[in-house]
Structure formats: C-alpha cells, structure tokens
Write a protein that holds these residues in place. Structure first.
Motif, mmCIF file in Angstrom:
data_model
loop_
_atom_site.group_PDB
_atom_site.id
_atom_site.type_symbol
_atom_site.label_atom_id
_atom_site.label_comp_id
_atom_site.label_asym_id
_atom_site.label_seq_id
_atom_site.Cartn_x
_atom_site.Cartn_y
_atom_site.Cartn_z
ATOM 1 N N ASN A 136 4.357 6.057 -5.184
ATOM 2 C CA ASN A 136 4.408 6.313 -6.648
ATOM 3 C C ASN A 136 3.484 7.611 -7.070
ATOM 4 N N SER A 137 2.207 7.766 -6.196
ATOM 5 C CA SER A 137 1.214 8.932 -6.572
ATOM 6 C C SER A 137 2.100 9.957 -6.131
ATOM 7 N N LYS A 138 2.798 9.932 -4.905
ATOM 8 C CA LYS A 138 3.407 11.240 -4.607
ATOM 9 C C LYS A 138 4.762 11.543 -5.561
ATOM 10 N N GLY A 139 5.197 10.549 -5.921
ATOM 11 C CA GLY A 139 6.356 10.824 -6.993
ATOM 12 C C GLY A 139 5.815 11.335 -8.233
ATOM 13 N N CYS A 140 4.550 11.264 -8.520
ATOM 14 C CA CYS A 140 4.044 11.661 -9.848
ATOM 15 C C CYS A 140 3.649 12.959 -9.610
ATOM 16 N N GLU A 141 3.123 13.334 -8.375
ATOM 17 C CA GLU A 141 2.777 14.853 -8.228
ATOM 18 C C GLU A 141 3.897 15.628 -8.139
ATOM 19 N N PRO B 27 6.456 8.156 -12.360
ATOM 20 C CA PRO B 27 7.044 6.869 -12.003
ATOM 21 C C PRO B 27 5.992 5.711 -11.679
ATOM 22 N N ASP B 28 4.661 6.043 -11.903
ATOM 23 C CA ASP B 28 3.394 4.903 -11.628
ATOM 24 C C ASP B 28 3.314 4.579 -13.220
ATOM 25 N N ASP C 264 0.698 -1.405 -0.034
ATOM 26 C CA ASP C 264 0.012 0.185 0.021
ATOM 27 C C ASP C 264 0.761 1.262 0.178
ATOM 28 N N GLN C 265 1.873 1.182 0.679
ATOM 29 C CA GLN C 265 2.825 2.611 0.830
ATOM 30 C C GLN C 265 3.510 2.650 -0.653
ATOM 31 N N SER C 266 3.877 1.691 -1.134
ATOM 32 C CA SER C 266 4.373 1.642 -2.528
ATOM 33 C C SER C 266 3.623 2.476 -3.579
ATOM 34 N N ASN C 267 2.339 2.170 -3.301
ATOM 35 C CA ASN C 267 1.405 2.953 -4.409
ATOM 36 C C ASN C 267 1.330 4.240 -3.868
ATOM 37 N N THR C 268 1.300 4.655 -2.662
ATOM 38 C CA THR C 268 1.337 6.000 -2.004
ATOM 39 C C THR C 268 2.520 6.752 -2.600
#
Length: 89
Positions: free
Chosen positions: A27-32, A73-74, A21-25
C-alpha cells in the motif's frame, strides 16, 4: 496425521503475519507510485492549460485522472501545494 497438521499450523502461524506486513508495504509503495503518476498529470495539465490545477478534483473533472482514483490505495488523501507538488495528508 497429527504431525502433519502440527507442521501446517506452525507454517500458517509464521506466514500470516508476514503476509499482513507485506500488504502494508504494498500500500505504501502503491501510494508513492500514485503520487508520481498524479505529478505527471499535473505537468500535462500545465502544458495544456498554461496554469496549475487547483486540486486533485480539478484533474478528475478535466479528465486527467479517473474519478474513482483521487486518493492513495492506503486511503490517505492527496492535495496539491502552491508549487504544483502532491502532498500526502
């Protein structure tokens, strides 16, 4: 010994889903963060060239972005709209 293995197994069953779950978070923060960085590079391009770039690829070929970093990144792709804002696809 069996009790120790049982405790370790239970801890692994608890932590592995949380890590994914943290990995998905991440990736989304990395995209932002990547979107904000690209918007900054768009502004730098506008100041240097007095025009907005046509696409993310234009920023890469002109040296404003690294060639290998043209998507989040995602894995989602990015485009530039007519107002110079970065849009996630």
């Amino acid at each position: 010994m069996m009790i120790v293995l049982l405790v370790i197994s239970v801890l692994l069953f608890i932590t592995i889903p949380n890590v994914t779950d943290q990995s998905n978070t991440i990736n989304s923060k990395g995209c932002e963060a990547f979107i904000h960085m690209v918007e900054g590079q768009i502004e730098a391009y506008k100041m240097d060239k007095n025009a907005a770039p046509d696409s993310i690829a234009t920023l890469a070929t002109e040296g404003y972005l690294n060639e290998s970093y043209q998507s989040c990144p995602d894995g989602s792709s990015l485009t530039i709209d007519t107002e110079g804002k970065v849009v996630k696809n």
